[in-house]
Design an enzyme around this catalytic site. Structure first.
Site, PDB file in Angstrom:
ATOM      1  N   VAL A 202       6.505  -3.113   0.854  1.00  0.00           N
ATOM      2  CA  VAL A 202       5.387  -3.442   1.959  1.00  0.00           C
ATOM      3  C   VAL A 202       5.929  -4.775   2.647  1.00  0.00           C
ATOM      4  O   VAL A 202       5.814  -4.916   3.893  1.00  0.00           O
ATOM      5  CB  VAL A 202       3.789  -3.622   1.378  1.00  0.00           C
ATOM      6  CG1 VAL A 202       3.035  -4.098   2.379  1.00  0.00           C
ATOM      7  CG2 VAL A 202       3.526  -2.225   0.690  1.00  0.00           C
TER       8      VAL A 202
ATOM      9  N   LYS B 122      -5.734   6.918  -9.458  1.00  0.00           N
ATOM     10  CA  LYS B 122      -4.517   6.077  -9.654  1.00  0.00           C
ATOM     11  C   LYS B 122      -4.057   6.541 -10.985  1.00  0.00           C
ATOM     12  O   LYS B 122      -4.496   6.805 -11.735  1.00  0.00           O
ATOM     13  CB  LYS B 122      -4.898   4.727  -9.608  1.00  0.00           C
ATOM     14  CG  LYS B 122      -3.773   3.779  -9.326  1.00  0.00           C
ATOM     15  CD  LYS B 122      -3.660   3.333  -7.756  1.00  0.00           C
ATOM     16  CE  LYS B 122      -2.380   2.562  -7.646  1.00  0.00           C
ATOM     17  NZ  LYS B 122      -2.087   2.281  -6.021  1.00  0.00           N
TER      18      LYS B 122
ATOM     19  N   GLY C 281       6.253 -11.911  -2.105  1.00  0.00           N
ATOM     20  CA  GLY C 281       6.513 -10.613  -2.402  1.00  0.00           C
ATOM     21  C   GLY C 281       6.939  -9.740  -1.265  1.00  0.00           C
ATOM     22  O   GLY C 281       6.418  -9.424  -0.262  1.00  0.00           O
TER      23      GLY C 281
HETATM   24  P1  NAD Z   1       7.410  -3.125  -4.596  1.00  0.00           P
HETATM   25  O1  NAD Z   1       7.693  -2.774  -6.233  1.00  0.00           O
HETATM   26  O2  NAD Z   1       8.112  -2.562  -3.616  1.00  0.00           O
HETATM   27  O3  NAD Z   1       7.459  -4.680  -4.195  1.00  0.00           O
HETATM   28  C1  NAD Z   1       6.758  -5.514  -4.889  1.00  0.00           C
HETATM   29  C2  NAD Z   1       7.593  -6.765  -4.693  1.00  0.00           C
HETATM   30  O4  NAD Z   1       6.593  -8.067  -5.314  1.00  0.00           O
HETATM   31  C3  NAD Z   1       9.045  -7.049  -5.414  1.00  0.00           C
HETATM   32  O5  NAD Z   1       9.856  -7.290  -4.707  1.00  0.00           O
HETATM   33  C4  NAD Z   1       8.698  -7.943  -6.766  1.00  0.00           C
HETATM   34  O6  NAD Z   1       9.794  -8.660  -6.976  1.00  0.00           O
HETATM   35  C5  NAD Z   1       7.789  -8.876  -6.098  1.00  0.00           C
HETATM   36  N1  NAD Z   1       6.917  -9.581  -6.981  1.00  0.00           N
HETATM   37  C6  NAD Z   1       6.338  -9.061  -8.227  1.00  0.00           C
HETATM   38  N2  NAD Z   1       5.828 -10.255  -8.681  1.00  0.00           N
HETATM   39  C7  NAD Z   1       5.934 -11.210  -7.955  1.00  0.00           C
HETATM   40  C8  NAD Z   1       5.276 -12.577  -7.799  1.00  0.00           C
HETATM   41  N3  NAD Z   1       4.277 -13.050  -8.910  1.00  0.00           N
HETATM   42  N4  NAD Z   1       5.537 -13.357  -6.859  1.00  0.00           N
HETATM   43  C9  NAD Z   1       6.328 -13.100  -5.760  1.00  0.00           C
HETATM   44  N5  NAD Z   1       6.857 -11.653  -5.764  1.00  0.00           N
HETATM   45  C10 NAD Z   1       6.583 -10.959  -6.886  1.00  0.00           C
HETATM   46  O7  NAD Z   1       5.899  -2.674  -4.314  1.00  0.00           O
HETATM   47  P2  NAD Z   1       5.258  -2.530  -2.800  1.00  0.00           P
HETATM   48  O8  NAD Z   1       5.232  -1.180  -2.760  1.00  0.00           O
HETATM   49  O9  NAD Z   1       5.573  -3.428  -1.930  1.00  0.00           O
HETATM   50  O10 NAD Z   1       3.684  -2.886  -3.129  1.00  0.00           O
HETATM   51  C11 NAD Z   1       3.400  -4.247  -2.955  1.00  0.00           C
HETATM   52  C12 NAD Z   1       1.820  -4.419  -3.014  1.00  0.00           C
HETATM   53  O11 NAD Z   1       1.068  -3.560  -2.298  1.00  0.00           O
HETATM   54  C13 NAD Z   1       1.220  -3.667  -4.436  1.00  0.00           C
HETATM   55  O12 NAD Z   1       0.030  -4.567  -4.803  1.00  0.00           O
HETATM   56  C14 NAD Z   1       0.679  -2.317  -4.281  1.00  0.00           C
HETATM   57  O13 NAD Z   1      -0.053  -1.991  -5.107  1.00  0.00           O
HETATM   58  C15 NAD Z   1       0.371  -2.535  -2.845  1.00  0.00           C
HETATM   59  N6  NAD Z   1       0.510  -1.439  -1.926  1.00  0.00           N
HETATM   60  C16 NAD Z   1       1.459  -0.804  -1.654  1.00  0.00           C
HETATM   61  C17 NAD Z   1       1.317   0.205  -0.705  1.00  0.00           C
HETATM   62  C18 NAD Z   1       2.548   1.304  -0.356  1.00  0.00           C
HETATM   63  O14 NAD Z   1       2.635   2.041   0.553  1.00  0.00           O
HETATM   64  N7  NAD Z   1       3.599   0.907  -1.307  1.00  0.00           N
HETATM   65  C19 NAD Z   1       0.214   0.770  -0.204  1.00  0.00           C
HETATM   66  C20 NAD Z   1      -0.973   0.045  -0.310  1.00  0.00           C
HETATM   67  C21 NAD Z   1      -0.895  -0.961  -1.374  1.00  0.00           C
END
Ligand code: NAD
Length: 340
Positions: free
Chosen positions: A177, A77, A173
């Site tokens: 995703v 990472k 969130g």
């Molecule tokens: P992103 O940045 O697009 O979205 C994250 C969202 O969470 C944002 O809308 C933000 O405002 C919100 N957020 C932040 N803190 C919060 C809280 N305390 N309570 C509620 N909402 C909150 O990120 P993403 O790509 O959607 O990823 C989300 C999670 O999934 C992360 O942990 C990431 O590591 C994991 N993940 C993502 C992927 C991917 O394909 N993008 C793959 C595997 C894992």
């Protein structure tokens, strides 16, 4: 500019890079099954030690994730944790490309929190070691589809049907995703309760998808069947775990448990926890499908492995009277012992 290699017992190796524009870390957790694959996060931390702790934990989760769905990758990472806000995004990522070239294929990056496939497209001009695909101008929601598969599989065991109509789900969130995942849930008429720290996204999900806005304490009231953490990590902590009143936890966020021992506490409370690294493996499967013949239908078919593994691990968890996490970790560790 300072570039140093960090070695300790917690991971295979880490690279720390600092210049006047950017400070970043790449942690390569394990390369037993192949080159490390894992996204690059942009998140500010004031000091390197704290940033290293954060990214090392995520890198370990990538080792588990790639292994649990049988991909030929190790885990790694990257974290861009300080950057000069006067500089353009491209200037920051140009330096990251040089670091990837220095690592020379032991680590492949991809998009993650606060980075996008657009950033990966920029990196690809300068390095061979960036992944992440646009299909017809958009990234397909493979991670969200994987979380949805895990929930349907777990529901078929817990609620005796994979049909989610009328099931109450809380999604924390609504980013890349969470939002696509909520669309899938709503397409099956699940009742979807949502919270995000950005009120405009919550409102959008209410207006466009018929979600119900709520506060995170909804999980203590006994009305939610499924808690789906899709924001950042550590949603389940030793401080809130005793009050949780849900039947199933399965979501897209990485590192949902403050520490792995909480899986046993959930098990003792009769709450099924599907390990995050299994639920959210759809994105790495998508990356593995990258290439000239890229085809979304094929990706979704392969993401179906998450459904099958969820069922198999849940059944073994019942047979052995232990958390699903223990079964998934046993599987991963036996793969790592066996090598490629
Ligand atoms: P992103 O940045 O697009 O979205 C994250 C969202 O969470 C944002 O809308 C933000 O405002 C919100 N957020 C932040 N803190 C919060 C809280 N305390 N309570 C509620 N909402 C909150 O990120 P993403 O790509 O959607 O990823 C989300 C999670 O999934 C992360 O942990 C990431 O590591 C994991 N993940 C993502 C992927 C991917 O394909 N993008 C793959 C595997 C894992």
């Amino acid at each position: 500019m300072v570039l140093k290699v960090i070695q300790n017992d917690n991971f295979y190796k880490a690279i720390s890079y600092t210049s006047e524009n950017v400070s970043l870390l790449v942690v390569i957790d394990d390369v037993t099954l192949g080159p490390a694959l894992g996204g690059c996060r942009m998140l500010e931390f004031s000091d390197e030690k704290e940033a290293l702790h954060h990214v090392a934990r995520l890198a370990k989760a990538m080792t588990y994730k790639n292994a649990v769905v049988d991909l030929p990758f190790g885990g790694g990472k990257a974290l861009i944790y300080q950057w000069n806000h006067q500089k353009s995004r491209n200037e920051i990522f140009r330096e990251f490309a040089d670091v990837l070239n220095y690592i020379n294929g032991e680590y492949y990056t991809a998009d993650d929190v606060n980075t996008t496939v657009k950033d990966m497209d920029f990196l690809r001009k300068y390095t061979k070691f960036a992944r992440g695909v646009f299909y017809k101008g958009q990234q397909i929601p493979a991670t969200s589809f994987g979380v949805y598969q895990a929930i349907k599989a777990a529901s078929s065991v817990i609620f005796k049907t994979p049909n989610l109509k009328g099931i109450n789900v809380f999604v924390q969130g609504l980013g890349k995703v969470g939002y696509s995942f909520v669309k899938l849930l709503r397409s099956e008429q699940a009742n979807v309760f949502v919270y995000d720290i950005q009120p405009d996204i919550v409102q959008k999900s209410v207006d466009e998808l018929g979600c119900i806005a709520c506060t995170p304490d909804i999980v203590y009231r006994g009305t939610i069947d499924i808690l789906s953490p899709c924001a950042l990590g550590n949603s389940i902590t030793k401080d809130n775990i005793q009050d949780l009143k849900v039947k199933l936890i399965a979501g897209g966020a990485n590192n949902q448990l403050e520490n792995p021992s909480l899986a046993q506490v959930l098990y003792d409370k009769n709450i099924v926890y599907i390990p995050d690294f299994l639920c959210n493996a759809g994105g790495v499967i998508d990356v593995d499908c990258e290439g000239e013949n890229y085809c979304p239908e094929y990706v979704y078919r392969r993401v179906g492995i998450i459904y099958d593994k969820t069922i198999s691990f849940l059944n073994k968890s019942k047979e052995n009277s232990c958390p699903v996490l223990d079964i998934a970790l046993d599987y991963v560790h036996s793969k790592l012992k066996g090598g490629k």
